[in-house]
Motif scaffolding. Sequence first.
Motif, PDB file in Angstrom:
ATOM      1  N   GLN A 496      80.170  81.461 -26.352  1.00  0.00           N
ATOM      2  CA  GLN A 496      80.473  82.645 -27.156  1.00  0.00           C
ATOM      3  C   GLN A 496      80.430  82.307 -28.642  1.00  0.00           C
ATOM      4  O   GLN A 496      80.553  81.146 -29.039  1.00  0.00           O
ATOM      5  N   GLU A 590      87.224  94.065 -25.827  1.00  0.00           N
ATOM      6  CA  GLU A 590      86.847  94.244 -27.231  1.00  0.00           C
ATOM      7  C   GLU A 590      87.630  93.287 -28.128  1.00  0.00           C
ATOM      8  O   GLU A 590      87.071  92.699 -29.065  1.00  0.00           O
ATOM      9  N   THR A 593      86.211  89.889 -28.267  1.00  0.00           N
ATOM     10  CA  THR A 593      85.034  89.783 -29.134  1.00  0.00           C
ATOM     11  C   THR A 593      85.413  89.572 -30.592  1.00  0.00           C
ATOM     12  O   THR A 593      84.774  88.783 -31.295  1.00  0.00           O
TER      13      THR A 593
END
Length: 641
Positions: A496, A590, A593
């Motif tokens: 990520q 979310e 992220t």
Amino acid sequence: MTTNKPSMLDVIEFGKANESATVRQYAIHLERLLARRGYQPHHLETLDGDLWLYLDIAPKYAKRNLKLNERIAGWGFSPSTYKQYQSDGRRMIETYHGDLEKRMARRSRQDTFAALQALLPELVEANLLKQAQTRNLPRLIDLARARNWDISNLTRDRLISLRDDCWTSDDWGRVKQGAALLDYLRQFPTCRPLLPPEEIGDLTGIFRLTSPIPDFLGNEAAQWVKAATTEFVESMNTQEGRAATAKEHSEGSRGIYTAALRTYVIGAGVYRDLKDVNGLTPLFDPDLIEKVFVDLDKKCSSPGGLAPRSLYAYAEKLKLCMLGRNMAAEATKIETLISSLPRLIEGRNASDMMSKDTENWCRNLLESAVNRERFETQHLLYVQHAMAALEHARIEGIDLEAFARSPETQPLSREQRRLASRFLRRARMFGTCAAFAAVELDGAPFRKSNVLDDLLMAGHPQTFFDHRRDPSSPRIEIHIPNELLKNGGAMTKRGQSMPKFKFYKIGHGADAYRILSFFLNSIRPLFCGASHSSLVFPAIEPKSQSLVTQTFDSWLAECSTEIGLPLTAHNYRHGVCSIEVYYDPNCYAELETVTGDTEATLRRFYAFVDAEMRIRQFQARRYERRASRTESQEHRPESAA
């Protein structure tokens, strides 16, 4: 504009509504004087209703002050009219604050603190006490009263514990000066019955590690920290290759390593003569490690001792130091202590959860709709204050950018210099906090060091991209790579990375675009370091460095308090996440992220928000059933007699 301070418009409106014709006349003259000076109602709304600020804007008349007489003539006043308006304006402000103080006094407690404060003006008048000595006592009193203490409850240990309630080191400095005043007053018989039972004593350096460390150990500790906080590409075998790929940890991370080593060495000095040891390595004998950590563990509950979470963080950093130096037995010893000593266990558990203070702050934020809105719009409030400071400087004929570069060369009167310093500070302070908050709220809640130290408009790695001149899509972009993030290593292992955050001139991120543009155009040039580096947040001094962290911390504490929502930079991350979970319990993907933390970590940290929401939903369903039953009973037909 949202602010906890009374504005000059508040003062004037208070005077105009007063029953006394004299006070109403004071207000009219104050308004006329400021209007002639160029201050319109919207300027007065953002101008502090402060007497000392007013006296710099409208100084007392003096015939020999040629520069003031020139300015008075330029404002369209005769000397006699100016003297009348100036003195009436002063009386108006004094009247307003006098009434305000009376209202506050009626609400305040009539305790021993109040009785002591009532004696101080007499001592000042008799030249037994300086007025400046009394200025910081109210802060100490506020904090003591918040804990429901009267002055008879104050002891040295209790006063030291007030450090936990201080937002900044400056705030703690005010408390220490207040305590020094209490000790100073013991010489006056009239004060003695109103003072703490025992002398507080000197608090200088109470939280400073004062035990001396020999220079040779200090220098070696710095080398250990550098080695532990510098990472290389593993495949690089040459010194040149390692140097070219070296990546240093953040300043905050290096600071924790430094503090951990320093704390340990000072603790080891109780058992070994530090001047006679042959370097740091002999101080990490497993038996000595155990003795030092047992001592530190015991001191956790004492004034000046480490918090369990801090002690655990220090132990972890020392363990990593040992592993990096191939001292496996020593690292294993520290790991054993982490799993055995009660305060270290408590600190380890606390590190996996949000601290109670932070959780309470989040709860208070969520419980108030006003606070939630203010948190999410604070950057809009900060920028208003910054713009107001620039406008006030313009009205006064002050070039803030020139004053920032070379204050001594500006042709300003003494009063104008004070105004320039005041307006410059407020413009820098509120402008910086507006830009920082815009990044945190409309972009991602980055850690403080990533915003202050890592946002670069050029160089490597460039993290701030100014595309405002793009004719098709004017925007500002921020992208911080994993190597600069605290949790970047873990993100890389998961495959990520943080996305690029874009603020468009029109559409999403428009507020942040406007604020960041204002900062880059009007505020950043007020920092002398702006011409020496490509940092978005440069130093105040002409250096190629970022803004000093402690300066930013004190600015944010002051700005957030002024808008009625005291917070620290650490609160942004938790505030953003808490509010998002509050409105949408399914938002964890979310949040992963924009924070880089895993969904599991986020759910663990913000479980309290979910729990409270489930309780509210449970209560709502129960209330609906109860209301439904009541309604059905009211509509049930009566049985025949």
